[in-house]
Design a protein around this motif. Structure first.
Motif, PDB file in Angstrom:
ATOM      1  N   THR A  91      51.399  10.350  -0.494  1.00 49.20           N
ATOM      2  CA  THR A  91      52.173   9.142  -0.247  1.00 49.20           C
ATOM      3  C   THR A  91      52.238   8.362  -1.552  1.00 49.20           C
ATOM      4  OG1 THR A  91      51.520   9.012   2.074  1.00 49.20           O
ATOM      5  CG2 THR A  91      52.289   6.977   1.055  1.00 49.20           C
ATOM      6  N   ASN A  92      53.453   8.024  -1.962  1.00 52.94           N
ATOM      7  CA  ASN A  92      53.674   7.265  -3.191  1.00 52.94           C
ATOM      8  C   ASN A  92      54.427   5.989  -2.840  1.00 52.94           C
ATOM      9  OD1 ASN A  92      52.778   9.378  -5.167  1.00 52.94           O
ATOM     10  ND2 ASN A  92      54.413  10.486  -4.128  1.00 52.94           N
ATOM     11  N   ILE A  93      53.913   4.885  -3.342  1.00 55.99           N
ATOM     12  CA  ILE A  93      54.527   3.589  -3.057  1.00 55.99           C
ATOM     13  C   ILE A  93      54.798   2.885  -4.385  1.00 55.99           C
ATOM     14  CG2 ILE A  93      54.191   1.319  -1.988  1.00 55.99           C
ATOM     15  CD1 ILE A  93      52.223   2.734  -0.024  1.00 55.99           C
ATOM     16  N   ILE A  94      56.020   2.415  -4.548  1.00 56.34           N
ATOM     17  CA  ILE A  94      56.333   1.533  -5.669  1.00 56.34           C
ATOM     18  C   ILE A  94      56.217   0.120  -5.127  1.00 56.34           C
ATOM     19  CG2 ILE A  94      58.083   0.668  -7.257  1.00 56.34           C
ATOM     20  CD1 ILE A  94      59.329   3.408  -7.299  1.00 56.34           C
ATOM     21  N   LEU A  95      55.313  -0.660  -5.691  1.00 48.63           N
ATOM     22  CA  LEU A  95      55.186  -2.070  -5.310  1.00 48.63           C
ATOM     23  C   LEU A  95      55.853  -2.902  -6.400  1.00 48.63           C
ATOM     24  CD1 LEU A  95      54.258  -4.240  -3.387  1.00 48.63           C
ATOM     25  CD2 LEU A  95      52.027  -4.207  -4.515  1.00 48.63           C
ATOM     26  N   ALA A 120      43.513   7.052   5.085  1.00 45.20           N
ATOM     27  CA  ALA A 120      42.673   7.354   6.252  1.00 45.20           C
ATOM     28  C   ALA A 120      43.127   8.638   6.938  1.00 45.20           C
ATOM     29  CB  ALA A 120      42.700   6.188   7.240  1.00 45.20           C
ATOM     30  N   TYR A 121      44.415   8.978   6.794  1.00 43.93           N
ATOM     31  CA  TYR A 121      44.945  10.231   7.331  1.00 43.93           C
ATOM     32  C   TYR A 121      44.904  11.345   6.289  1.00 43.93           C
ATOM     33  CZ  TYR A 121      46.399   8.437  11.820  1.00 43.93           C
ATOM     34  OH  TYR A 121      46.407   7.927  13.098  1.00 43.93           O
ATOM     35  N   ASP A 122      44.055  11.166   5.300  1.00 43.96           N
ATOM     36  CA  ASP A 122      43.767  12.184   4.289  1.00 43.96           C
ATOM     37  C   ASP A 122      44.940  12.479   3.358  1.00 43.96           C
ATOM     38  OD1 ASP A 122      41.726  13.677   3.160  1.00 43.96           O
ATOM     39  OD2 ASP A 122      42.366  15.522   4.167  1.00 43.96           O
ATOM     40  N   HIS A 123      45.796  11.495   3.131  1.00 46.43           N
ATOM     41  CA  HIS A 123      46.845  11.633   2.124  1.00 46.43           C
ATOM     42  C   HIS A 123      46.271  11.244   0.764  1.00 46.43           C
ATOM     43  CE1 HIS A 123      50.787  11.412   4.601  1.00 46.43           C
ATOM     44  NE2 HIS A 123      49.807  11.814   5.391  1.00 46.43           N
ATOM     45  N   GLU A 124      46.779  11.869  -0.278  1.00 45.70           N
ATOM     46  CA  GLU A 124      46.553  11.370  -1.633  1.00 45.70           C
ATOM     47  C   GLU A 124      47.578  10.253  -1.821  1.00 45.70           C
ATOM     48  OE1 GLU A 124      46.766  14.388  -4.624  1.00 45.70           O
ATOM     49  OE2 GLU A 124      45.192  15.575  -3.676  1.00 45.70           O
ATOM     50  N   VAL A 125      47.112   9.073  -2.189  1.00 43.57           N
ATOM     51  CA  VAL A 125      47.993   7.907  -2.236  1.00 43.57           C
ATOM     52  C   VAL A 125      48.017   7.306  -3.634  1.00 43.57           C
ATOM     53  CG1 VAL A 125      48.486   5.635  -1.247  1.00 43.57           C
ATOM     54  CG2 VAL A 125      47.454   7.417   0.188  1.00 43.57           C
ATOM     55  N   THR A 126      49.221   6.970  -4.076  1.00 43.47           N
ATOM     56  CA  THR A 126      49.414   6.251  -5.333  1.00 43.47           C
ATOM     57  C   THR A 126      50.255   5.017  -5.048  1.00 43.47           C
ATOM     58  OG1 THR A 126      49.316   8.249  -6.691  1.00 43.47           O
ATOM     59  CG2 THR A 126      50.453   6.349  -7.641  1.00 43.47           C
ATOM     60  N   ILE A 127      49.808   3.882  -5.571  1.00 45.72           N
ATOM     61  CA  ILE A 127      50.646   2.673  -5.555  1.00 45.72           C
ATOM     62  C   ILE A 127      50.985   2.376  -7.006  1.00 45.72           C
ATOM     63  CG2 ILE A 127      50.911   0.265  -4.904  1.00 45.72           C
ATOM     64  CD1 ILE A 127      48.699   0.624  -2.849  1.00 45.72           C
ATOM     65  N   PHE A 128      52.264   2.464  -7.324  1.00 47.41           N
ATOM     66  CA  PHE A 128      52.759   2.196  -8.672  1.00 47.41           C
ATOM     67  C   PHE A 128      53.232   0.749  -8.705  1.00 47.41           C
ATOM     68  CE2 PHE A 128      56.074   2.336 -11.974  1.00 47.41           C
ATOM     69  CZ  PHE A 128      55.379   2.947 -13.005  1.00 47.41           C
ATOM     70  N   ALA A 144      56.719  12.113 -11.597  1.00 49.22           N
ATOM     71  CA  ALA A 144      56.020  13.388 -11.411  1.00 49.22           C
ATOM     72  C   ALA A 144      55.298  13.405 -10.066  1.00 49.22           C
ATOM     73  CB  ALA A 144      55.038  13.623 -12.558  1.00 49.22           C
ATOM     74  N   ASP A 145      54.656  12.282  -9.713  1.00 44.00           N
ATOM     75  CA  ASP A 145      53.989  12.190  -8.405  1.00 44.00           C
ATOM     76  C   ASP A 145      55.013  12.188  -7.270  1.00 44.00           C
ATOM     77  OD1 ASP A 145      51.452  12.077  -9.495  1.00 44.00           O
ATOM     78  OD2 ASP A 145      51.278   9.900  -9.337  1.00 44.00           O
ATOM     79  N   ALA A 146      56.077  11.422  -7.434  1.00 44.40           N
ATOM     80  CA  ALA A 146      57.063  11.258  -6.371  1.00 44.40           C
ATOM     81  C   ALA A 146      57.825  12.544  -6.092  1.00 44.40           C
ATOM     82  CB  ALA A 146      58.034  10.140  -6.728  1.00 44.40           C
ATOM     83  N   GLU A 147      58.021  13.354  -7.120  1.00 48.85           N
ATOM     84  CA  GLU A 147      58.784  14.590  -6.955  1.00 48.85           C
ATOM     85  C   GLU A 147      58.149  15.514  -5.913  1.00 48.85           C
ATOM     86  OE1 GLU A 147      61.187  17.349  -9.985  1.00 48.85           O
ATOM     87  OE2 GLU A 147      59.063  17.119 -10.476  1.00 48.85           O
ATOM     88  N   VAL A 155      55.841  11.322   1.231  1.00 53.36           N
ATOM     89  CA  VAL A 155      56.331  10.001   1.593  1.00 53.36           C
ATOM     90  C   VAL A 155      56.487   9.199   0.313  1.00 53.36           C
ATOM     91  CG1 VAL A 155      55.815   7.872   2.857  1.00 53.36           C
ATOM     92  CG2 VAL A 155      55.089  10.071   3.804  1.00 53.36           C
ATOM     93  N   ASN A 156      57.663   8.612   0.096  1.00 52.38           N
ATOM     94  CA  ASN A 156      57.921   7.771  -1.073  1.00 52.38           C
ATOM     95  C   ASN A 156      58.549   6.468  -0.572  1.00 52.38           C
ATOM     96  OD1 ASN A 156      57.358   9.477  -3.570  1.00 52.38           O
ATOM     97  ND2 ASN A 156      58.605  10.856  -2.333  1.00 52.38           N
TER      98      ASN A 156
END
Length: 159
Positions: A7-11, A31-39, A148-151, A155-156
């Motif tokens: 899951t990638n989020i642009i804030l 919590a659902y075991d996603h690798e998450v990035t907030i940019f 690179a992460d979003a590609e 979830v983006n």
């Protein structure tokens, strides 16, 4: 072997309620075991600012941006009904009443869950922000790293 979900989020927003939504989604995905990035870019960087950053040497415009922008997640305004600062006080009272987590608590939870909190270096340069003004143990990267992460992301989101 099952591929890890990401899951990638642009804030982009510096509004308390929008940042809170981003962090609720991020923590839920982790919590659902996603690798998450907030940019964090532009006004979203304010969620990563320290409440009391060290005094740094800056030019005139950078000092003005630093004065005008909120310092830290707890100082962000609401997107609607800000009412000269009364809105955030009211929403924080409602959050306490319902025993929900505040934005600073959600940021801390994200750090505990190893969510990758990324500060956009290009925006930092534009706004005159330095690494010493932001929370410790975050990542610094440009848009190429986000792309690179979003590609490969499942979830983006753009908030």
């Amino acid at each position: 072997m099952e591929q890890k979900k990401t899951t990638n989020i642009i804030l982009f927003s510096g509004d308390y309620d929008k940042a809170m939504a981003a962090y609720i989604i991020a923590n839920g995905a982790a919590a659902y075991d996603h690798e998450v990035t907030i940019f964090h870019t532009f006004w979203g960087l304010n969620a990563l600012r320290k409440d009391h950053p060290p005094e740094l040497k800056k030019g005139f415009l950078e000092r003005q941006f630093a004065r005008m922008m909120p310092r830290g997640a707890d100082k962000l305004p609401l997107s609607k009904l800000n009412m000269n600062g009364m809105g955030p006080k009211m929403i924080k009272q409602v959050i306490r009443k319902h025993n929900a987590m505040t934005l600073p608590q959600l940021v801390e939870m994200a750090r505990e869950q190893d969510i990758n909190l990324v500060a956009c270096t290009m925006t930092m340069d534009l706004l005159g922000l330095q690494q010493e003004e932001l929370l410790d143990d975050i990542t610094y990267a440009g848009v190429a790293a986000y792309l690179a992460d979003a590609e490969d992301g499942n979830v983006n989101l753009f908030i």
